[in-house]
Motif scaffolding. Structure first.
Motif, PDB file in Angstrom:
ATOM      1  N   UNK A  34      52.539  45.029  37.876  1.00 14.69           N
ATOM      2  CA  UNK A  34      51.765  43.812  36.987  1.00 14.69           C
ATOM      3  C   UNK A  34      50.580  43.259  38.024  1.00 14.69           C
ATOM      4  N   UNK A  35      49.473  43.105  37.443  1.00 15.00           N
ATOM      5  CA  UNK A  35      48.305  42.739  37.927  1.00 15.00           C
ATOM      6  C   UNK A  35      47.522  41.592  37.197  1.00 15.00           C
ATOM      7  N   UNK A  36      46.673  40.854  38.102  1.00 15.41           N
ATOM      8  CA  UNK A  36      46.007  39.938  37.346  1.00 15.41           C
ATOM      9  C   UNK A  36      44.543  40.146  37.747  1.00 15.41           C
ATOM     10  N   UNK A  37      43.725  39.978  36.791  1.00 10.12           N
ATOM     11  CA  UNK A  37      42.233  40.019  37.076  1.00 10.12           C
ATOM     12  C   UNK A  37      41.552  38.793  36.657  1.00 10.12           C
ATOM     13  N   UNK A  38      40.193  38.738  36.999  1.00  9.89           N
ATOM     14  CA  UNK A  38      39.339  37.654  36.502  1.00  9.89           C
ATOM     15  C   UNK A  38      38.166  38.030  36.189  1.00  9.89           C
ATOM     16  N   UNK A  39      37.444  37.404  35.111  1.00  5.62           N
ATOM     17  CA  UNK A  39      36.085  37.600  34.806  1.00  5.62           C
ATOM     18  C   UNK A  39      35.213  36.525  34.815  1.00  5.62           C
ATOM     19  N   UNK A  40      34.320  36.306  35.911  1.00  8.34           N
ATOM     20  CA  UNK A  40      33.505  34.795  35.937  1.00  8.34           C
ATOM     21  C   UNK A  40      32.456  35.239  35.116  1.00  8.34           C
ATOM     22  N   UNK A  41      31.980  34.020  34.405  1.00  4.75           N
ATOM     23  CA  UNK A  41      30.652  33.930  33.487  1.00  4.75           C
ATOM     24  C   UNK A  41      29.697  34.888  33.816  1.00  4.75           C
ATOM     25  N   UNK A  91      35.303  26.389  43.215  1.00  2.00           N
ATOM     26  CA  UNK A  91      34.243  26.531  41.945  1.00  2.00           C
ATOM     27  C   UNK A  91      34.282  28.119  41.647  1.00  2.00           C
ATOM     28  N   UNK A  92      34.176  29.063  42.737  1.00  2.00           N
ATOM     29  CA  UNK A  92      33.803  30.415  42.404  1.00  2.00           C
ATOM     30  C   UNK A  92      35.123  31.149  42.020  1.00  2.00           C
ATOM     31  N   UNK A  93      36.233  30.188  41.823  1.00  2.00           N
ATOM     32  CA  UNK A  93      37.448  30.905  41.209  1.00  2.00           C
ATOM     33  C   UNK A  93      37.245  30.766  39.797  1.00  2.00           C
ATOM     34  N   UNK A  94      36.383  29.933  39.243  1.00  2.00           N
ATOM     35  CA  UNK A  94      36.098  29.746  37.740  1.00  2.00           C
ATOM     36  C   UNK A  94      36.142  31.145  36.876  1.00  2.00           C
ATOM     37  N   UNK A  95      36.791  31.247  35.978  1.00  2.00           N
ATOM     38  CA  UNK A  95      36.691  32.610  34.746  1.00  2.00           C
ATOM     39  C   UNK A  95      37.823  32.867  33.955  1.00  2.00           C
ATOM     40  N   UNK A 115      41.670  30.485  30.402  1.00  2.00           N
ATOM     41  CA  UNK A 115      40.406  30.130  31.188  1.00  2.00           C
ATOM     42  C   UNK A 115      40.797  29.091  32.100  1.00  2.00           C
ATOM     43  N   UNK A 116      40.160  29.593  33.193  1.00  2.00           N
ATOM     44  CA  UNK A 116      40.345  28.740  34.447  1.00  2.00           C
ATOM     45  C   UNK A 116      39.101  27.894  35.045  1.00  2.00           C
ATOM     46  N   UNK A 117      38.935  26.593  34.726  1.00  2.00           N
ATOM     47  CA  UNK A 117      37.511  26.188  35.099  1.00  2.00           C
ATOM     48  C   UNK A 117      37.887  25.064  36.416  1.00  2.00           C
TER      49      UNK A 117
END
Length: 120
Positions: A34-41, A91-95, A115-117
């Motif tokens: 299992x993996x987690x990814x994130x996509x920032x704006x 803040x840069x973890x936002x996505x 969504x994490x802000x």
């Protein structure tokens, strides 16, 4: 039908914490890494963390350098759920955070994201 459903996102102040969950159904959960990814704006999706298959404490975890020592990935095979504990958020973890299930044959599935802000 395979489903991965993420939850736990929201608005948090810098330095705060959140715990994300990803509940899986329709797969033999214990057989999937299992993996987690994130996509920032405005940016591409990027790897965050991974936890392998295995029994009990035999899991191997890995992290992106940007989150190492702040985030912790874990799994509960009895609940078919993977977690991402996020501390000292910036803040840069936002996505949008996505979970991914992948097995040894390369079969993969993705959730729709949460969504994490991180903002004051």
């Amino acid at each position: 039908q395979v489903q991965l459903v993420e939850s736990g996102g929201g608005l948090v102040q810098p330095g705060g914490s959140l715990r994300l969950s990803c509940a899986a159904s329709g797969i033999i959960f214990k057989s999937y890494a299992m993996e987690w990814y994130r996509q920032a704006p405005g940016k591409q999706r990027e790897f965050v963390a991974r936890i392998t298959t295995g029994a009990n404490t035999d899991y191997v975890t890995s992290y992106a350098m940007s989150v190492k020592d702040r985030f912790t990935i874990s799994r509960d095979n009895a609940k078919n759920t993977v977690y991402l504990q996020m501390n000292s958020l910036k803040p840069e973890d936002t996505g949008v955070f996505y979970c991914r299930a992948i097995n040894y044959e390369g079969m993969e599935y993705w959730g729709k994201g949460t969504l994490v802000t991180v903002s004051s």
